[in-house]
Scaffold this motif. Sequence first.
Motif, PDB file in Angstrom:
ATOM      1  N   ILE A  23       0.868  -1.177   0.000  1.00  0.00           N
ATOM      2  CA  ILE A  23       0.000   0.000   0.000  1.00  0.00           C
ATOM      3  C   ILE A  23       0.903   1.226   0.000  1.00  0.00           C
ATOM      4  N   GLY A  24       0.770   2.036  -1.053  1.00  0.00           N
ATOM      5  CA  GLY A  24       1.615   3.213  -1.205  1.00  0.00           C
ATOM      6  C   GLY A  24       1.007   4.458  -0.595  1.00  0.00           C
ATOM      7  N   THR A  25       1.645   5.581  -0.860  1.00  0.00           N
ATOM      8  CA  THR A  25       1.243   6.846  -0.248  1.00  0.00           C
ATOM      9  C   THR A  25      -0.003   7.456  -0.874  1.00  0.00           C
ATOM     10  N   ASP A  26      -0.300   7.137  -2.114  1.00  0.00           N
ATOM     11  CA  ASP A  26      -1.495   7.644  -2.782  1.00  0.00           C
ATOM     12  C   ASP A  26      -2.672   6.742  -2.411  1.00  0.00           C
ATOM     13  N   ALA A  27      -3.829   7.324  -2.248  1.00  0.00           N
ATOM     14  CA  ALA A  27      -5.011   6.556  -1.835  1.00  0.00           C
ATOM     15  C   ALA A  27      -5.375   5.455  -2.822  1.00  0.00           C
ATOM     16  N   THR A  28      -4.916   5.570  -4.054  1.00  0.00           N
ATOM     17  CA  THR A  28      -5.246   4.549  -5.062  1.00  0.00           C
ATOM     18  C   THR A  28      -4.216   3.425  -5.113  1.00  0.00           C
ATOM     19  N   GLU A  29      -3.155   3.524  -4.342  1.00  0.00           N
ATOM     20  CA  GLU A  29      -2.070   2.547  -4.407  1.00  0.00           C
ATOM     21  C   GLU A  29      -2.268   1.411  -3.391  1.00  0.00           C
ATOM     22  N   ASN A  30      -2.982   0.397  -3.821  1.00  0.00           N
ATOM     23  CA  ASN A  30      -3.210  -0.798  -3.020  1.00  0.00           C
ATOM     24  C   ASN A  30      -3.023  -1.981  -3.971  1.00  0.00           C
ATOM     25  N   TRP A  31      -1.792  -2.525  -3.982  1.00  0.00           N
ATOM     26  CA  TRP A  31      -1.419  -3.511  -4.989  1.00  0.00           C
ATOM     27  C   TRP A  31      -1.172  -4.897  -4.400  1.00  0.00           C
ATOM     28  N   ASN A  32      -1.536  -5.930  -5.148  1.00  0.00           N
ATOM     29  CA  ASN A  32      -1.028  -7.255  -4.844  1.00  0.00           C
ATOM     30  C   ASN A  32       0.384  -7.312  -5.431  1.00  0.00           C
ATOM     31  N   LYS A  33       1.120  -8.358  -5.162  1.00  0.00           N
ATOM     32  CA  LYS A  33       2.519  -8.428  -5.586  1.00  0.00           C
ATOM     33  C   LYS A  33       2.662  -8.300  -7.099  1.00  0.00           C
ATOM     34  N   THR A  34       1.825  -8.993  -7.843  1.00  0.00           N
ATOM     35  CA  THR A  34       1.913  -8.958  -9.308  1.00  0.00           C
ATOM     36  C   THR A  34       1.705  -7.546  -9.839  1.00  0.00           C
ATOM     37  N   LEU A  69       5.259  -9.578   8.484  1.00  0.00           N
ATOM     38  CA  LEU A  69       6.070 -10.609   7.846  1.00  0.00           C
ATOM     39  C   LEU A  69       5.587 -11.961   8.339  1.00  0.00           C
ATOM     40  N   ILE A  70       5.762 -12.965   7.495  1.00  0.00           N
ATOM     41  CA  ILE A  70       5.462 -14.327   7.893  1.00  0.00           C
ATOM     42  C   ILE A  70       6.717 -15.162   7.711  1.00  0.00           C
ATOM     43  N   ASN A  71       6.801 -16.210   8.492  1.00  0.00           N
ATOM     44  CA  ASN A  71       7.940 -17.113   8.388  1.00  0.00           C
ATOM     45  C   ASN A  71       7.493 -18.313   7.553  1.00  0.00           C
ATOM     46  N   GLU A  72       7.963 -18.355   6.298  1.00  0.00           N
ATOM     47  CA  GLU A  72       7.633 -19.438   5.370  1.00  0.00           C
ATOM     48  C   GLU A  72       8.850 -20.330   5.219  1.00  0.00           C
ATOM     49  N   ASN A  73       8.712 -21.588   5.573  1.00  0.00           N
ATOM     50  CA  ASN A  73       9.823 -22.539   5.430  1.00  0.00           C
ATOM     51  C   ASN A  73      11.105 -22.010   6.072  1.00  0.00           C
ATOM     52  N   ASN A  74      10.945 -21.476   7.255  1.00  0.00           N
ATOM     53  CA  ASN A  74      12.065 -20.964   8.054  1.00  0.00           C
ATOM     54  C   ASN A  74      12.748 -19.750   7.407  1.00  0.00           C
ATOM     55  N   GLN A  75      11.987 -19.013   6.601  1.00  0.00           N
ATOM     56  CA  GLN A  75      12.508 -17.807   5.957  1.00  0.00           C
ATOM     57  C   GLN A  75      11.454 -16.706   6.064  1.00  0.00           C
ATOM     58  N   TRP A  76      11.865 -15.527   6.522  1.00  0.00           N
ATOM     59  CA  TRP A  76      10.942 -14.409   6.641  1.00  0.00           C
ATOM     60  C   TRP A  76      10.621 -13.839   5.268  1.00  0.00           C
ATOM     61  N   LYS A  77       9.341 -13.482   5.080  1.00  0.00           N
ATOM     62  CA  LYS A  77       8.866 -12.843   3.860  1.00  0.00           C
ATOM     63  C   LYS A  77       7.923 -11.702   4.237  1.00  0.00           C
ATOM     64  N   ILE A  78       7.993 -10.625   3.483  1.00  0.00           N
ATOM     65  CA  ILE A  78       7.085  -9.500   3.703  1.00  0.00           C
ATOM     66  C   ILE A  78       5.729  -9.875   3.117  1.00  0.00           C
ATOM     67  N   LYS A  79       4.721  -9.825   3.948  1.00  0.00           N
ATOM     68  CA  LYS A  79       3.360 -10.203   3.537  1.00  0.00           C
ATOM     69  C   LYS A  79       2.506  -8.959   3.244  1.00  0.00           C
ATOM     70  N   HIS A  80       2.747  -7.908   3.996  1.00  0.00           N
ATOM     71  CA  HIS A  80       1.915  -6.707   3.886  1.00  0.00           C
ATOM     72  C   HIS A  80       2.774  -5.516   4.266  1.00  0.00           C
ATOM     73  N   TYR A  81       2.777  -4.479   3.433  1.00  0.00           N
ATOM     74  CA  TYR A  81       3.576  -3.286   3.720  1.00  0.00           C
ATOM     75  C   TYR A  81       2.753  -2.050   3.415  1.00  0.00           C
ATOM     76  N   VAL A  82       2.815  -1.083   4.309  1.00  0.00           N
ATOM     77  CA  VAL A  82       2.112   0.183   4.145  1.00  0.00           C
ATOM     78  C   VAL A  82       3.138   1.301   4.261  1.00  0.00           C
ATOM     79  N   LEU A  83       3.199   2.138   3.232  1.00  0.00           N
ATOM     80  CA  LEU A  83       4.074   3.304   3.229  1.00  0.00           C
ATOM     81  C   LEU A  83       3.210   4.548   3.337  1.00  0.00           C
TER      82      LEU A  83
END
Length: 164
Positions: free
Chosen positions: A57-68, A121-135
């Motif tokens: 989720i970016g700084t503009d109100a329209t910026e709410n993206w899935n990873k793709t 962040l979630i721990n997937e297979n013993n590795q941290w991954k960013i799941k959700h980020y808000v700027l």
Amino acid sequence: MKKYLFILLICFGCNSPKPTNVAKTEVNDLLDQWHKAAAEANFNDYFNLMSEDAIFIGTDATENWNKTDFMAYSKPYFDRGKAWSFTALERNVFIAEDGKSAWFDELLNTQMKICRGSGILINENNQWKIKHYVLSMTIPNENSNVVIKAKDSIELALIQKLQK
């Protein structure tokens, strides 16, 4: 023999959470790597640190993206050799009791001056991954009225559109 095998399975087969201080260090390191990958325009490193179903989720109100969608939006910036440069000024990391998730907030030095990042962040297979980020951009309270006035006409139209 079966007794010893059972004990070994219990000792090594358990997915016990890492000590909190180790997990916090790993999360801090991952976030620093993530910001560094953007600053160096390293597209693959940047997006490999996000889960496959991540949200940005970016700084503009329209910026709410899935990873793709975020990858598609970001690719031209990375291809130019200059994405964005965020450096943590302050960060707070919290680890869930089960060690499978973490959340954080950070103040960042950016081209937009101080911004705030927060996420999960979630721990997937013993590795941290960013799941959700808000700027988000920070706005000093004494400047709130100026900022509200500057974004009034743009966001009023968006509010009306979203309320329909």
